[in-house]
Design an enzyme around this catalytic site. Sequence first.
Site, PDB file in Angstrom:
ATOM      1  N   GLU A   1     -25.269   8.235  13.620  1.00 38.92           N
ATOM      2  CA  GLU A   1     -24.084   8.552  14.406  1.00 38.92           C
ATOM      3  C   GLU A   1     -23.021   9.212  13.536  1.00 38.92           C
ATOM      4  O   GLU A   1     -23.141   9.262  12.303  1.00 38.92           O
ATOM      5  CB  GLU A   1     -23.520   7.295  15.077  1.00 38.92           C
ATOM      6  CG  GLU A   1     -23.077   6.243  14.084  1.00 38.92           C
ATOM      7  CD  GLU A   1     -22.803   4.885  14.729  1.00 38.92           C
ATOM      8  OE1 GLU A   1     -23.204   4.664  15.869  1.00 38.92           O
ATOM      9  OE2 GLU A   1     -22.190   4.048  14.050  1.00 38.92           O
TER      10      GLU A   1
ATOM     11  N   HIS B   1     -18.410   1.244  16.317  1.00 38.23           N
ATOM     12  CA  HIS B   1     -18.754   0.894  14.942  1.00 38.23           C
ATOM     13  C   HIS B   1     -17.664   1.361  13.989  1.00 38.23           C
ATOM     14  O   HIS B   1     -17.144   2.463  14.128  1.00 38.23           O
ATOM     15  CB  HIS B   1     -20.084   1.552  14.538  1.00 38.23           C
ATOM     16  CG  HIS B   1     -21.250   0.953  15.240  1.00 38.23           C
ATOM     17  ND1 HIS B   1     -22.408   1.638  15.481  1.00 38.23           N
ATOM     18  CD2 HIS B   1     -21.446  -0.280  15.761  1.00 38.23           C
ATOM     19  CE1 HIS B   1     -23.271   0.861  16.113  1.00 38.23           C
ATOM     20  NE2 HIS B   1     -22.692  -0.307  16.294  1.00 38.23           N
TER      21      HIS B   1
ATOM     22  N   LEU C   1     -30.404  17.812   9.592  1.00 35.96           N
ATOM     23  CA  LEU C   1     -31.719  17.182   9.794  1.00 35.96           C
ATOM     24  C   LEU C   1     -32.742  18.183  10.331  1.00 35.96           C
ATOM     25  O   LEU C   1     -33.898  18.209   9.921  1.00 35.96           O
ATOM     26  CB  LEU C   1     -31.577  15.978  10.739  1.00 35.96           C
ATOM     27  CG  LEU C   1     -30.974  14.734  10.058  1.00 35.96           C
ATOM     28  CD1 LEU C   1     -30.404  13.768  11.090  1.00 35.96           C
ATOM     29  CD2 LEU C   1     -32.031  14.038   9.197  1.00 35.96           C
TER      30      LEU C   1
END
Lengths: 398, 610
Positions: free
Chosen positions: B231, B273, B293
Amino acid sequence: MAKILEGPAMKLFNKWGIPVPNYVVIMDPNRLSQLGEANKWLRESKLVVKAHEAIGGRFKLGLVKIGLTLDEAIEASREMIGTKIGTAEVRQVIVAEMLEHDEEYYFSIIGNKDGSELLLSKKGGIDIEDNWGTVKRMFIELDENPSIERLTELAVEAGFEGEIAERVAKISSRLILCFDNEDAQSIEINPLVIRKSDMRFAALDAVMNVDWDARFRHADWDFKPVSEIGRPFTEAEQQIMDIDSRIKGSVKFVEVPGGEVALLTAGGGASVFYADAVVARGGTIANYAEYSGDPADWAVEALTETICRLPNIKHIIVGGAIANFTDVKATFSGIINGFRESKSKGYMENVKIWVRRGGPNEAQGLAAIRKLQEEGFDIHVYDRSMPMTDIVDMAMKS
Amino acid sequence: MSILANKDTRAVIIGGVAGVNAAKRMAQFDFLINKPLTIQAFVYPPEAGQQKEIFRGGELNNITVYGGLSPALQEHPQINTALIYIGASRGYQAAKECIEAPGIKLISMITEGIPEKDAKRLSKLARQHGKIFNGPSSIGIMSAGECRLGVIGGEFKNLKLCNLYRAGSFGVLTKSGGLSNEAMWLCAQNGDGVTSAVAIGGDAYPGTDFVTYLEMFENDPATKAVVMIGEVGGSLEEEAAEWLGAQKRRIKLIAAIGGTCQEVLPQGMKFGHAGAKEGKKGAGSARSKMNALREAGAYVPDTFGGLSKAIKQVYQELLASGDIKPEAGIDESLLPQLPPSVQEVMKQGEVVVEPLIRTTISDDRGEEPRYSGYAASELCEKGYGIEDVIGLLWNKKLPSREESEIIKRIVMISADHGPAVSGAFGSIIAACAGIDMPQAVSAGMTMIGPRFGGAVTNAGKYFKMGVKEFPNDIPGFLSWMKDNVGPVPGIGHRVKSLKNPDKRVKYLVSYVKNETSLHTPCLDYALEVEKITTGKKDNLILNVDGTIGCILMDLDFPEHSLNGFFVLARTIGMIGHWIDQNNQNARLIRLYDYLINYAVKPERPVPEKK
């Protein structure tokens, strides 16, 4: 992360020997004239008055006034206090001594995985972004205190000379102490100014973030963190934060004005993917919300009611992954009560509800919320076999 | 095969109730895969010396709670893993001890809200000791078919649905706990399940990063691909991309990154988070992570919804290349069922349990207590009083209005009789000795017996017998009593007499006889008896115990309930005396010497012991 306002940051600087200008924080302009009688600097210095609130772009909004006499400062405070900016209201101002100065420096320290990094520049002030090339950096290993010699070398490397370089090193050393001991995550001082006639230094503006999780070991933290999104928290956000601080598990809520899709999502990870899915499908979110850690049903009920009251929403996404230990039946009973209560108060007209969830007692929880169909709710309920964010796709297509 | 946790993993849990709950879930998994118990000990100073009951299927294990880590490790040298559940303010110290303990190789921290500096220090310390420190804020680690650490995997039913009883070919790495479970489910649905799943926690500085675990998966031959859910915030995903792109890797990487919505939301917006926060100038944005990525060769769907498809595609490729051999599914019915609790089986009517006790008066299983079937609140609403509750609980009958008026008066006139009587005096002595209310009142209560207040039951009993056995024969009754019982209970008073009657008796008798229509055979009989006994001696009057006993018999209360009226009524008085003494802050009392007759032997030497 917890951003703190300038006043509390100055107080912490003072505690660690980082020079700050004289300042007071006031809520009542009349108090300022009384303070003026008690403090010579208020009568004799030029003053700056700033709204002491988490409002971005204060200068452009006229919430910073400089070069004032005491009477002008009182007048400026009177004008500023009570001003409404969107949903925010200016409740306090900080009045500080305006130091005549010769140069403006940039100091900051930011935590990273292995420790922190100290940044220094001789060209601080509002143009720092343009002078970013002049910034010199030093990595500070966790729990290490760089020697004055090393810090002086860094100062010299950044262009400081002689006695000033020594003083800059000393201030850097104190900044590192403050950062370390106050569980800070970042401190940015821009500018730190110098008046060469009497070699007086002062941090004129500061942005400081502290680790709110560390508050259990800071008895003197008498401040509350402020919003980091350029506006103060709304009343509803504040209420959910209060509940969050009282319960096991957590409930979180941030309003995003103008959105049409409300999120009533579970889990710190999954909730973000739900927000992403709405945006990816061209939708607009009305809020970000998250409950997790098996919170009490009443807390989820309060969150639900808050979300149902969001204006102009068309969909509510009751989404979540397959929970590990959050009880679906119990948390859904809070959601169901919240929906019923909101509907009885006239909210949720023409609002479609989309549900996808798994986890402990999923069968009972889903069966219970599905029953809302019989009470006239426009609700669509899916279990774990529905891919997690597909309910967003269905909502956006409906 | 697996990473981090396997069949040999044996764990200690540091913490209280949350740790015990996790241990229960872990034992369910041990039962599913028929593994000896993973959990060996708890460390939690406040409960040192206790044992916690942990069921592995139907097998009950008592796991000891130790006051410190070293005694736990001394008793259980096989422990190689520690799970930290203790509160954030004590988390650092607890985790540090575990990292420094020689036998412990893996420390996983579940505690949330650990200060960042503490997490960084623990991470550094673990690296120095060559240990793995996972978390904080990690839901746990799951190695399919081998070991469960923490509540990861959720309900027992879910463990089966996610095929966690046997290893698959996919590794799972997530920050989020909920998504680790979701990812395991996706791998079971779209692939052949997981080898290991690790939740690293959503804090800003996780103790161990994605790359370390990717490296482990790369070296685990059973793992063919890894599903990584990252994330916005930090740089762990970028580092993972760098690792993937650095050289040819055996494992395939599928990644989903949360937080693209950040692009349209206010800068600085915080998600659930602590670590999910974009830095300045877009550093750590979801988009930049996805791009990094993708460039490194990972499968990165645009949204979370695309994850199922990506897993399926990779699985098909692995099947096609022969890296994975298709495995026949296990017949669900061969998997063990968690033994149900007695309550669950009883609900289904499949077991007979002989009840331990039986009640006929009261039931609290519904929303509120019901007395003989009547809801307490409804009784209140309809104007019933405490007298009616006594009738329901002691006699299972709702008294009539007249009857409850009588009951009320009986309680009122028996509530207290001054400080000098045994009961009140007992409570007062206790109150003066600083004894708390329940014990002090009990002290007074223990006085109630044959000589004090306890005659009500016997009076009622014998007068009732007289009515039945000697209806028109008072002398016969009195002689039977003399032969078999002694003095007639309810007759006689220490100070009151015919000339100096007991006002309470006079009032009660006249109230019952003149103001109510109660049929009073017992009372009438007792009054007849009194006529005879007072003829013999002036003070052999019908006393208050006798009067009450007779009236209660006439009200049809069960014989053995009669003393209860005195006990109940006098409790009111004794509580009053206790409160009174406490209000006055009364001092400890003792008898004066002159109130005692010391009828003792004179002082004499003690002889030598023989």
